[in-house]
Design a protein around this motif. Structure first.
Motif, PDB file in Angstrom:
ATOM      1  N   GLU A   1     -18.996 -24.338 -20.252  1.00 48.71           N
ATOM      2  CA  GLU A   1     -18.046 -24.118 -19.153  1.00 48.71           C
ATOM      3  C   GLU A   1     -16.629 -24.251 -19.683  1.00 48.71           C
ATOM      4  OE1 GLU A   1     -17.111 -25.547 -14.556  1.00 48.71           O
ATOM      5  OE2 GLU A   1     -18.353 -26.818 -15.852  1.00 48.71           O
TER       6      GLU A   1
ATOM      7  N   VAL B   1     -17.527 -18.060  -8.027  1.00 50.43           N
ATOM      8  CA  VAL B   1     -18.237 -17.754  -9.269  1.00 50.43           C
ATOM      9  C   VAL B   1     -18.838 -16.361  -9.125  1.00 50.43           C
ATOM     10  CG1 VAL B   1     -20.146 -18.338 -10.811  1.00 50.43           C
ATOM     11  CG2 VAL B   1     -18.779 -20.167  -9.778  1.00 50.43           C
TER      12      VAL B   1
ATOM     13  N   GLY C   1     -21.828 -16.688 -15.496  1.00 48.60           N
ATOM     14  CA  GLY C   1     -20.951 -16.487 -14.349  1.00 48.60           C
ATOM     15  C   GLY C   1     -19.504 -16.502 -14.793  1.00 48.60           C
TER      16      GLY C   1
ATOM     17  N   LYS D   1     -15.290 -17.101 -13.501  1.00 50.86           N
ATOM     18  CA  LYS D   1     -14.538 -17.880 -12.518  1.00 50.86           C
ATOM     19  C   LYS D   1     -13.372 -17.123 -11.880  1.00 50.86           C
ATOM     20  CE  LYS D   1     -15.611 -22.473 -14.325  1.00 50.86           C
ATOM     21  NZ  LYS D   1     -15.031 -23.748 -14.806  1.00 50.86           N
TER      22      LYS D   1
END
Length: 246
Positions: A15, A62, A78, A80
């Motif tokens: 992330e 997302v 995904g 952002k």
């Protein structure tokens, strides 16, 4: 590796400000089914906009970049923000993203490595999605494979498959069309075989795992490779089949 229930209940593999990569478990949908009678768990939290392919979580939006079948576990990407989502989707469409899967197949006679080329046709009828091979037509589906290990006693072979294209149920259909049905595949596989392997090696579900995703980071342009470890239940199947855990 971590988790953030506000965004996803899945294990987070990577992330940063721009993207989030999770390890989707078997049985979890990539996105909600709008026709489902009751809510089912999805890869990310919050409401889902099917037109934008976007989840609205309490921690921000997302965008879902690609999908895995409900029965398939592994790496799911995904984005952002919408600009990053567009860049990622363009990379997928341009076949600039490497997607590697681990699959356990039944059968024999497979060369150590090779390429599968087919023309696949997907139909939607009565809430069912099915893909078939259309012979004599220019290929629109490509996958590279290499054999990792063979167990002759159980007639199963562990294969790493790199998807070049991304068609619906592609690996399952291409394997089954070559008399190499995936273990636990209750749509394109063999019912009798699945019942036998459930008893002999405790194979209770589809053995197909999205093992690795590699791409250029949409913001930095630097190479990024994310791996999802093989789930414990699939590890146990390999061990029961007398094969090495990967």
């Amino acid at each position: 590796m971590s988790s953030n229930p506000a965004i996803t209940r899945c294990e987070i593999l990577h992330e940063d400000r721009f993207i989030i990569v999770v390890n989707k478990p078997h049985g979890v949908l990539s996105h909600p089914n709008p026709k489902a009678a009751k809510p089912q768990p999805a890869a990310f939290e919050g409401s889902y906009d099917h037109d934008r392919r976007c989840f609205k979580t309490s921690m921000g939006n997302v965008w879902l970049i690609h999908r895995l079948d409900q029965d398939t576990s592994g790496v799911l990407l995904g984005a952002k923000d919408e600009k990053t989502a567009t860049a990622c989707r363009e990379a997928f469409e341009a076949e600039k993203v490497r997607k590697k899967y681990l699959a356990l197949s039944s059968g024999g006679g497979l060369k150590p490595e090779g390429v599968w080329l087919d023309h696949l046709v997907t139909t939607h009828a009565k809430h069912q999605v099915r893909t078939t091979v259309r012979h004599g037509t220019r290929p629109n589906a490509e996958a590279k494979y290499r054999v990792i290990e063979v167990n002759a006693a159980n007639r199963v072979v562990l294969i790493e498959i790199e998807l070049i294209t991304g068609k619906t149920h592609q690996i399952r259909v291409q394997a089954a069309s070559r008399q190499l049905p995936l273990v636990g595949d209750d749509v394109y596989g063999s019912f009798d075989l699945n019942r036998k392997l459930r008893k002999t090696i405790n194979a209770k579900r589809l053995f197909l795992h999205a093992h690795e995703l590699s791409l250029k980071h949409p913001a930095s342009g630097q190479p990024l490779s994310v791996k999802a470890p093989l789930p414990p239940d699939l590890h146990a199947v390999l061990e029961a089949a007398g094969m090495k855990a990967v």
